[in-house]
Design a protein around this motif. Structure first.
Motif, PDB file in Angstrom:
ATOM      1  N   PHE A  73      44.554 -67.684  12.927  1.00 49.35           N
ATOM      2  CA  PHE A  73      45.718 -68.366  12.373  1.00 49.35           C
ATOM      3  C   PHE A  73      46.462 -67.495  11.368  1.00 49.35           C
ATOM      4  CE2 PHE A  73      42.997 -72.368  13.075  1.00 49.35           C
ATOM      5  CZ  PHE A  73      43.500 -72.547  14.349  1.00 49.35           C
ATOM      6  N   LEU A  74      45.733 -66.664  10.636  1.00 47.91           N
ATOM      7  CA  LEU A  74      46.356 -65.839   9.602  1.00 47.91           C
ATOM      8  C   LEU A  74      47.306 -64.801  10.176  1.00 47.91           C
ATOM      9  CD1 LEU A  74      43.306 -65.139   7.234  1.00 47.91           C
ATOM     10  CD2 LEU A  74      44.952 -67.009   7.146  1.00 47.91           C
ATOM     11  N   ASN A  75      47.169 -64.489  11.468  1.00 45.79           N
ATOM     12  CA  ASN A  75      47.974 -63.439  12.082  1.00 45.79           C
ATOM     13  C   ASN A  75      49.095 -63.966  12.971  1.00 45.79           C
ATOM     14  OD1 ASN A  75      45.070 -62.383  11.621  1.00 45.79           O
ATOM     15  ND2 ASN A  75      46.267 -60.508  11.795  1.00 45.79           N
ATOM     16  N   LEU A  76      49.248 -65.275  13.043  1.00 46.77           N
ATOM     17  CA  LEU A  76      50.295 -65.877  13.861  1.00 46.77           C
ATOM     18  C   LEU A  76      51.603 -65.972  13.077  1.00 46.77           C
ATOM     19  CD1 LEU A  76      48.351 -68.802  15.574  1.00 46.77           C
ATOM     20  CD2 LEU A  76      49.361 -66.833  16.730  1.00 46.77           C
ATOM     21  N   ARG A  77      52.713 -65.767  13.772  1.00 42.68           N
ATOM     22  CA  ARG A  77      54.031 -65.863  13.167  1.00 42.68           C
ATOM     23  C   ARG A  77      54.989 -66.533  14.164  1.00 42.68           C
ATOM     24  NH1 ARG A  77      50.971 -64.140   9.986  1.00 42.68           N
ATOM     25  NH2 ARG A  77      51.189 -62.430   8.483  1.00 42.68           N
ATOM     26  N   GLN A  99      43.479 -55.147  11.740  1.00 45.31           N
ATOM     27  CA  GLN A  99      42.962 -53.797  11.572  1.00 45.31           C
ATOM     28  C   GLN A  99      41.605 -53.686  12.259  1.00 45.31           C
ATOM     29  OE1 GLN A  99      42.572 -52.612   7.463  1.00 45.31           O
ATOM     30  NE2 GLN A  99      41.353 -50.805   7.969  1.00 45.31           N
ATOM     31  N   GLY A 100      41.484 -52.701  13.154  1.00 44.96           N
ATOM     32  CA  GLY A 100      40.233 -52.533  13.882  1.00 44.96           C
ATOM     33  C   GLY A 100      40.094 -53.449  15.078  1.00 44.96           C
ATOM     34  N   GLY A 101      41.166 -54.124  15.484  1.00 39.90           N
ATOM     35  CA  GLY A 101      41.083 -55.105  16.560  1.00 39.90           C
ATOM     36  C   GLY A 101      41.363 -54.564  17.943  1.00 39.90           C
ATOM     37  N   PRO A 142      39.786 -56.732   7.702  1.00 43.22           N
ATOM     38  CA  PRO A 142      39.735 -55.996   8.970  1.00 43.22           C
ATOM     39  C   PRO A 142      38.767 -56.656   9.927  1.00 43.22           C
ATOM     40  CG  PRO A 142      38.525 -54.825   7.259  1.00 43.22           C
ATOM     41  CD  PRO A 142      39.243 -55.946   6.580  1.00 43.22           C
ATOM     42  N   TYR A 143      39.007 -56.451  11.204  1.00 39.19           N
ATOM     43  CA  TYR A 143      38.156 -57.054  12.214  1.00 39.19           C
ATOM     44  C   TYR A 143      36.825 -56.308  12.311  1.00 39.19           C
ATOM     45  CZ  TYR A 143      36.283 -58.494  16.667  1.00 39.19           C
ATOM     46  OH  TYR A 143      35.438 -58.960  17.648  1.00 39.19           O
ATOM     47  N   SER A 144      35.761 -57.050  12.451  1.00 37.19           N
ATOM     48  CA  SER A 144      34.432 -56.473  12.685  1.00 37.19           C
ATOM     49  C   SER A 144      33.924 -56.992  14.021  1.00 37.19           C
ATOM     50  CB  SER A 144      33.454 -56.862  11.570  1.00 37.19           C
ATOM     51  OG  SER A 144      33.879 -56.344  10.333  1.00 37.19           O
ATOM     52  N   PRO A 145      33.644 -56.127  14.982  1.00 42.04           N
ATOM     53  CA  PRO A 145      33.196 -56.589  16.300  1.00 42.04           C
ATOM     54  C   PRO A 145      31.812 -57.219  16.224  1.00 42.04           C
ATOM     55  CG  PRO A 145      32.980 -54.207  16.121  1.00 42.04           C
ATOM     56  CD  PRO A 145      33.717 -54.662  14.895  1.00 42.04           C
ATOM     57  N   PRO A 146      31.469 -58.065  17.192  1.00 42.08           N
ATOM     58  CA  PRO A 146      30.139 -58.675  17.211  1.00 42.08           C
ATOM     59  C   PRO A 146      29.047 -57.615  17.251  1.00 42.08           C
ATOM     60  CG  PRO A 146      31.588 -59.722  18.805  1.00 42.08           C
ATOM     61  CD  PRO A 146      32.305 -58.512  18.312  1.00 42.08           C
ATOM     62  N   ALA A 188      27.178 -63.617  12.613  1.00 44.35           N
ATOM     63  CA  ALA A 188      28.205 -63.430  11.588  1.00 44.35           C
ATOM     64  C   ALA A 188      29.070 -64.674  11.428  1.00 44.35           C
ATOM     65  CB  ALA A 188      29.087 -62.238  11.950  1.00 44.35           C
ATOM     66  N   PRO A 189      29.362 -65.083  10.184  1.00 47.68           N
ATOM     67  CA  PRO A 189      30.285 -66.191   9.955  1.00 47.68           C
ATOM     68  C   PRO A 189      31.722 -65.718  10.112  1.00 47.68           C
ATOM     69  CG  PRO A 189      29.559 -65.291   7.861  1.00 47.68           C
ATOM     70  CD  PRO A 189      28.787 -64.556   8.931  1.00 47.68           C
ATOM     71  N   PRO A 190      32.682 -66.630  10.233  1.00 48.73           N
ATOM     72  CA  PRO A 190      34.086 -66.217  10.343  1.00 48.73           C
ATOM     73  C   PRO A 190      34.521 -65.433   9.102  1.00 48.73           C
ATOM     74  CG  PRO A 190      33.825 -68.523  10.936  1.00 48.73           C
ATOM     75  CD  PRO A 190      32.521 -68.089  10.349  1.00 48.73           C
ATOM     76  N   PRO A 191      35.291 -64.370   9.277  1.00 45.10           N
ATOM     77  CA  PRO A 191      35.714 -63.552   8.139  1.00 45.10           C
ATOM     78  C   PRO A 191      36.950 -64.101   7.434  1.00 45.10           C
ATOM     79  CG  PRO A 191      36.487 -62.562  10.161  1.00 45.10           C
ATOM     80  CD  PRO A 191      35.677 -63.757  10.565  1.00 45.10           C
ATOM     81  N   TYR A 192      37.493 -65.220   7.924  1.00 39.37           N
ATOM     82  CA  TYR A 192      38.691 -65.803   7.335  1.00 39.37           C
ATOM     83  C   TYR A 192      38.512 -67.319   7.290  1.00 39.37           C
ATOM     84  CZ  TYR A 192      39.317 -65.206  12.382  1.00 39.37           C
ATOM     85  OH  TYR A 192      39.106 -65.129  13.731  1.00 39.37           O
ATOM     86  N   PRO A 193      39.301 -68.023   6.461  1.00 38.98           N
ATOM     87  CA  PRO A 193      39.085 -69.462   6.273  1.00 38.98           C
ATOM     88  C   PRO A 193      39.443 -70.272   7.503  1.00 38.98           C
ATOM     89  CG  PRO A 193      41.066 -68.756   5.137  1.00 38.98           C
ATOM     90  CD  PRO A 193      40.378 -67.504   5.605  1.00 38.98           C
TER      91      PRO A 193
END
Length: 259
Positions: A73-77, A99-101, A142-146, A188-193
């Motif tokens: 959601f944070l990256n949608l516009r 970043q890193g996606g 930044p994105y962290s892969p599984p 891993a938990p979600p890195p964003y809310p």
């Protein structure tokens, strides 16, 4: 947004620990306009998952270079609902790469619903994004892969919460939950809310049970069970099959398979 990082084999989807699927739709068609990379070319057919943290598209075309696409959601516009006089309703918007996606820049997308539901889905998604934005960080992480093994997710990951807090989710329009064998998770938990900052995180299957640590069989059973405190007499036993214990393929690996 990350590319080819949220899928498992056999059309499975991979979500974060604690992330929950709110809507599952099995007949989506997507198009992208953006960076000139093969993954964005052509129409994409597959499934869409609206979760507490993002949208996830997974392809049902095994040979398509784009197998999954994550929309935090944070990256949608500029998301809009379109209702043309002729043709199916659709959702359009702009997505900014994480970043890193596995890609850079930004892209426009259109999401067509082949069997209706675009308006209800879009309104729900916008509500979810608004709720998630309450704890929006100044800079998305930044994105962290599984990493590590993935395993079949416990029922709270894909069953409708049906609590008053989620009364804005149109379950009457989208009553179908994704098949359990399609939904996988990792540690891993979600890195964003997400939409509910107070939501309890469901325990991973390997943390359940009462193994003493002295018995290998008990530890193995505990590693594959989900214990529901509200239903203590039953345990959910996830399955691992066809290599699902491995993370989804990397961007490079997915690309190589198409060459």
């Amino acid at each position: 947004m990350s590319l080819n990082t949220a899928h498992a084999q056999n059309n499975g989807v991979v979500i974060y620990a604690g992330e929950r699927i709110l809507i599952f739709y099995n007949a989506i068609e997507m198009t992208f306009e953006g960076p000139n990379i093969p993954h964005f070319k052509g129409k994409k057919k597959g499934r869409i998952y609206l979760t507490t943290h993002r949208m996830i598209f997974t392809s049902t075309e095994g040979k398509d270079a784009l197998q999954s696409f994550s929309f935090p959601f944070l990256n949608l516009r500029e998301v809009e609902l379109e209702q043309p006089i002729f043709g199916a309703n659709y959702i359009k918007g702009r997505i900014i790469a994480e970043q890193g996606g596995n890609w850079n820049g930004e892209a426009n997308f259109k999401m067509h619903f082949n069997h209706g539901g675009a308006i209800e889905f879009g309104q729900c998604m916008l509500t979810a994004a608004k709720l998630a934005s309450r704890n929006r960080p100044a800079q998305p992480p930044p994105y962290s892969p599984p990493t590590g093994p993935i395993y079949q997710a416990p029922p709270p990951a894909y069953e409708a919460p049906h609590t008053q807090y989620y009364d804005w989710v149109p379950y009457q329009t989208f009553p179908t939950a994704p098949p359990a064998e399609y939904v996988y998770t990792y540690d891993a938990p979600p890195p964003y809310p997400g939409v509910d900052p107070n939501a309890a995180v469901y325990p991973p299957p390997y943390a359940a049970g009462n193994a003493t640590g002295n018995n290998a069989k008990e530890r193995e059973a505990a590693a594959s069970a989900y214990y529901n405190p509200s239903n203590p007499h039953n345990a959910y036993l996830p399955q691992q099959q066809n290599g699902f214990s491995q993370p989804p393929p990397s961007y490079d690996d997915a690309t190589k398979k198409q060459n």
